[in-house]
Enzyme design. Structure first.
Site, PDB file in Angstrom:
ATOM      1  N   ASP A  64      -7.972  -5.160  -0.055  1.00  0.00           N
ATOM      2  CA  ASP A  64      -8.285  -5.593  -1.767  1.00  0.00           C
ATOM      3  C   ASP A  64      -7.907  -7.677  -1.152  1.00  0.00           C
ATOM      4  O   ASP A  64      -8.226  -8.477  -2.135  1.00  0.00           O
ATOM      5  CB  ASP A  64      -7.455  -5.951  -2.613  1.00  0.00           C
ATOM      6  CG  ASP A  64      -8.422  -4.472  -2.573  1.00  0.00           C
ATOM      7  OD1 ASP A  64      -9.716  -3.945  -2.761  1.00  0.00           O
ATOM      8  OD2 ASP A  64      -8.250  -3.619  -3.526  1.00  0.00           O
ATOM      9  N   HIS A  75       1.151  -0.949  -0.199  1.00  0.00           N
ATOM     10  CA  HIS A  75       0.172  -0.442   0.109  1.00  0.00           C
ATOM     11  C   HIS A  75       0.955   1.391  -0.066  1.00  0.00           C
ATOM     12  O   HIS A  75       1.643   1.645   0.785  1.00  0.00           O
ATOM     13  CB  HIS A  75      -0.812   0.076   1.387  1.00  0.00           C
ATOM     14  CG  HIS A  75      -1.763   1.014   1.077  1.00  0.00           C
ATOM     15  ND1 HIS A  75      -2.453   2.695   1.127  1.00  0.00           N
ATOM     16  CD2 HIS A  75      -3.521   0.867   0.793  1.00  0.00           C
ATOM     17  CE1 HIS A  75      -3.859   3.038   1.355  1.00  0.00           C
ATOM     18  NE2 HIS A  75      -3.939   1.747   0.751  1.00  0.00           N
TER      19      HIS A  75
HETATM   20  N1  CMC Z   1       4.471  -7.100  -5.030  1.00  0.00           N
HETATM   21  C1  CMC Z   1       5.334  -7.641  -5.474  1.00  0.00           C
HETATM   22  N2  CMC Z   1       6.166  -6.138  -5.174  1.00  0.00           N
HETATM   23  C2  CMC Z   1       5.814  -5.146  -4.853  1.00  0.00           C
HETATM   24  C3  CMC Z   1       3.833  -4.812  -4.231  1.00  0.00           C
HETATM   25  C4  CMC Z   1       3.457  -6.004  -4.833  1.00  0.00           C
HETATM   26  N3  CMC Z   1       1.964  -6.221  -4.600  1.00  0.00           N
HETATM   27  N4  CMC Z   1       4.264  -3.907  -4.253  1.00  0.00           N
HETATM   28  C5  CMC Z   1       5.007  -3.268  -4.036  1.00  0.00           C
HETATM   29  N5  CMC Z   1       6.052  -4.231  -4.559  1.00  0.00           N
HETATM   30  C6  CMC Z   1       7.234  -3.616  -4.388  1.00  0.00           C
HETATM   31  C7  CMC Z   1       8.125  -2.693  -5.819  1.00  0.00           C
HETATM   32  O1  CMC Z   1       7.970  -3.259  -6.946  1.00  0.00           O
HETATM   33  C8  CMC Z   1       8.724  -2.059  -5.131  1.00  0.00           C
HETATM   34  O2  CMC Z   1      10.359  -2.479  -5.143  1.00  0.00           O
HETATM   35  P1  CMC Z   1      11.452  -2.438  -5.152  1.00  0.00           P
HETATM   36  O3  CMC Z   1      12.174  -0.829  -4.261  1.00  0.00           O
HETATM   37  O4  CMC Z   1      12.589  -3.367  -5.812  1.00  0.00           O
HETATM   38  O5  CMC Z   1      11.186  -1.850  -6.247  1.00  0.00           O
HETATM   39  C9  CMC Z   1       8.533  -1.640  -3.778  1.00  0.00           C
HETATM   40  O6  CMC Z   1       7.975  -3.066  -3.308  1.00  0.00           O
HETATM   41  C10 CMC Z   1       8.509  -0.468  -3.957  1.00  0.00           C
HETATM   42  O7  CMC Z   1       6.853  -0.800  -4.475  1.00  0.00           O
HETATM   43  P2  CMC Z   1       5.942   1.120  -5.369  1.00  0.00           P
HETATM   44  O8  CMC Z   1       5.271   0.551  -6.208  1.00  0.00           O
HETATM   45  O9  CMC Z   1       6.991   1.961  -5.570  1.00  0.00           O
HETATM   46  O10 CMC Z   1       5.334   0.711  -4.018  1.00  0.00           O
HETATM   47  P3  CMC Z   1       3.827   1.969  -4.264  1.00  0.00           P
HETATM   48  O11 CMC Z   1       3.628   2.295  -2.611  1.00  0.00           O
HETATM   49  O12 CMC Z   1       4.158   2.859  -5.073  1.00  0.00           O
HETATM   50  O13 CMC Z   1       2.947   0.741  -4.496  1.00  0.00           O
HETATM   51  C11 CMC Z   1       0.667  -0.355  -4.623  1.00  0.00           C
HETATM   52  C12 CMC Z   1       1.483   0.771  -3.611  1.00  0.00           C
HETATM   53  C13 CMC Z   1      -0.036  -0.538  -3.751  1.00  0.00           C
HETATM   54  C14 CMC Z   1       0.282   0.111  -5.798  1.00  0.00           C
HETATM   55  C15 CMC Z   1       1.660  -1.467  -4.823  1.00  0.00           C
HETATM   56  O14 CMC Z   1       1.796  -2.320  -3.690  1.00  0.00           O
HETATM   57  C16 CMC Z   1       1.052  -2.609  -5.378  1.00  0.00           C
HETATM   58  O15 CMC Z   1       0.846  -2.188  -7.009  1.00  0.00           O
HETATM   59  N6  CMC Z   1       0.355  -3.405  -4.993  1.00  0.00           N
HETATM   60  C17 CMC Z   1      -0.914  -4.452  -5.575  1.00  0.00           C
HETATM   61  C18 CMC Z   1      -1.874  -3.817  -6.092  1.00  0.00           C
HETATM   62  C19 CMC Z   1      -2.326  -3.962  -4.895  1.00  0.00           C
HETATM   63  O16 CMC Z   1      -3.471  -4.566  -4.676  1.00  0.00           O
HETATM   64  N7  CMC Z   1      -3.284  -2.824  -5.039  1.00  0.00           N
HETATM   65  C20 CMC Z   1      -4.535  -2.217  -3.805  1.00  0.00           C
HETATM   66  C21 CMC Z   1      -4.661  -1.468  -2.722  1.00  0.00           C
HETATM   67  S1  CMC Z   1      -5.522  -1.303  -1.592  1.00  0.00           S
HETATM   68  C22 CMC Z   1      -6.651  -0.385  -2.272  1.00  0.00           C
HETATM   69  C23 CMC Z   1      -6.718   0.759  -2.720  1.00  0.00           C
HETATM   70  O17 CMC Z   1      -6.478   1.403  -1.776  1.00  0.00           O
HETATM   71  O18 CMC Z   1      -7.052   1.185  -3.886  1.00  0.00           O
END
Ligand code: CMC
Length: 454
Positions: A377, A321
């Site tokens: 989710d 998240h």
């Molecule tokens: N699985 C594997 N790796 C992940 C995931 C994941 N679900 N989420 C983040 N990472 C890794 C990412 O690859 C990165 O690694 P590195 O530092 O080696 O490059 C690190 O963790 C940081 O990720 P980020 O993309 O910078 O994190 P963010 O804060 O921008 O993303 C997120 C948040 C929710 C978009 C992301 O965690 C994600 O894509 N999760 C899966 C989709 C999901 O479940 N979304 C629902 C969110 S809750 C409901 C809502 O509020 O909409």
């Protein structure tokens, strides 16, 4: 809400090495949790020459930018805290109804009994939609995604209520909020029935908000629909958990679009579009697709390896998240709810896969190091599926709940004297000025160029 930011004697000192000048950016601390910020506009003073625009703050995806000052929802991502208007989400999920929470979000206080009765009455008696909305929905393909249908029908509602464009009239705002809360479940249920090829079921005003929604979705020939009380409770709680989440992608979309002073139906349609994306509301749907793809617990280690190696840009959906970096408090409530629902409907292979995925991910260094925990989710989709909702309907359920937050945030933005039309700046990194004719002449022979121009 017409609050102004407090003045502060404390300031950050910024020294511009280009000119040697020193600037003061007042450091403001506000709210019960002491949020501290400087105004990005204060950076504008940092410039070499008065003719310059001044220094910008660069913040792709708004990772560290507060776009507003809000009194609605508080999140502490490190401690896993979520509160609506000060009330902990755990208490609301346990004790409140969804419509009570919608009232709280909009008005700032819990309703008295007479206030609640009026609120529920007004919403209940606006659940019907114009027959042309029904016909509009009938025009969609049999396999249309229900989010596309919900998004377009919500935008279409704006044409039925032209008075809603008078967003500065409190009465118009109130009735638009009532209409959106009342009609979104009806449109959502009609979208469901359309895809299934079933006749539309009209609202039953004797039922509660959630019971009526389930009736419009599932009723067949019975004269009165009686919903499973475990499902009613589960949906009520899930709606409360999804009702608001401060400045997330869809809420920011509603605020940005609403800041142009368009009517709230159009602004909410923009929020629904944002929610459709797999990184936002579409994640609960993506979790189930991921579990189906994994197929069997024995395939989990290979799947986790693929996620960790980044092969195919695979993510563990339902994990991680932007804000919660210890745990998502909603996920804990959802997990308990899932136990209650599965105690009644039984556990299946997909739940087994989900439990095993969670167990492995929570003990794996990759996920621990990145502070990736299950989000709201992860189990939500499994609950929805056990209630027989099709996968592509999950995000619709999210939207039906989130509209309560979108509307509260929209109205707060409209009443905030500091807000203006949302219009971010950019750091331009494209080419400098160059001449059009020279470039074309080099690329195309004369005759070809003339034919292109025709
Ligand atoms: N699985 C594997 N790796 C992940 C995931 C994941 N679900 N989420 C983040 N990472 C890794 C990412 O690859 C990165 O690694 P590195 O530092 O080696 O490059 C690190 O963790 C940081 O990720 P980020 O993309 O910078 O994190 P963010 O804060 O921008 O993303 C997120 C948040 C929710 C978009 C992301 O965690 C994600 O894509 N999760 C899966 C989709 C999901 O479940 N979304 C629902 C969110 S809750 C409901 C809502 O509020 O909409």
């Amino acid at each position: 809400m017409s609050h102004t930011a407090p003045e502060s004697p404390e300031a950050l000192e910024i020294r511009d090495p280009r000119t040697g000048a020193t600037y003061r950016a007042p450091l403001r601390t506000e709210g019960p949790e002491g949020d501290t910020y400087i105004r990005a506009a204060d950076l504008r003073a940092v410039r070499r020459d008065p003719a310059e625009f001044g220094t910008l703050s660069y913040d792709p995806a708004f990772m560290n930018t507060a776009s507003c000052r809000s009194s609605i929802t508080f999140i502490d991502g490190d401690q896993g805290i979520l509160r609506y208007r000060g009330y902990p989400i755990e208490q609301l999920a346990e004790q409140a109804t969804f419509l009570e929470v919608a009232y709280l979000l909009r008005h700032g206080e819990l309703p008295t009994q007479p206030q609640y009765d009026t609120w529920v009455h007004d919403i209940t008696y606006h659940t019907y939609v114009h027959e042309n909305i029904r016909k509009f929905l009938e025009g969609f393909r049999y396999d249309a995604h229900p989010m596309s249908m919900l998004c377009s029908a919500t935008a279409a509602l704006s044409s039925f209520y032209p008075q809603a464009r008078d967003i500065h009239d409190p009465q118009q705002r109130y009735i638009s909020i009532i209409r959106l809360l009342a009609k979104l479940p009806t449109i959502a249920a009609f979208a469901y029935r359309h895809v299934k090829g079933l006749p539309f079921i009209y609202p039953d005003n004797d039922l509660t908000y959630v019971e009526n929604f389930l009736s419009m979705v599932a009723r067949m020939s019975e004269p009165k629909y009686e919903a499973n009380p475990v499902f009613v409770k589960a949906l009520e709680v899930l709606f409360i958990l999804h009702a608001d989440h401060e400045q997330n992608c869809s809420t920011s979309a509603v605020r940005a679009v609403g800041s142009s002073h368009v009517d709230p139906f159009s602004a909410v349609a923009a929020g629904i579009a944002a929610l459709f994306g797999p990184l936002h509301g579409g994640a609960n749907e993506a979790v189930l697709r991921m579990i189906t793809e994994i197929g069997h617990p024995k395939h989990i280690p290979a799947f986790i390896e693929a996620v960790k190696s980044g092969k195919g840009e695979q993510r563990l959906m339902g994990f991680g998240h932007r804000v919660y970096k210890s745990y998502d408090p909603r996920a804990r409530i959802v997990k308990k709810l899932a136990d209650e629902v599965f105690a009644q409907v039984g556990m299946d292979k997909d739940l087994e896969i989900a439990l095993e995925l969670e167990r492995i991910a929570l003990s794996d260094d990759y996920f621990i190091a990145r502070k990736l925990y299950p989000n709201v989710d992860f189990y939500t989709g499994l609950i929805y599926r056990s209630m027989a909702f099709p996968t592509d309907f999950f995000t619709v359920l999210f939207a039906v709940a989130r509209v309560a937050g979108w509307l509260a945030q929209w109205e707060e933005m409209i009443l905030d004297k500091e807000q203006k039309i949302a219009r971010p700046r950019q750091v331009y990194v494209g080419p400098g000025k160059r001449d059009y004719t020279d470039a074309l002449a080099e690329k195309f022979p004369r005759a070809r160029k003339d034919s292109i121009r025709k």
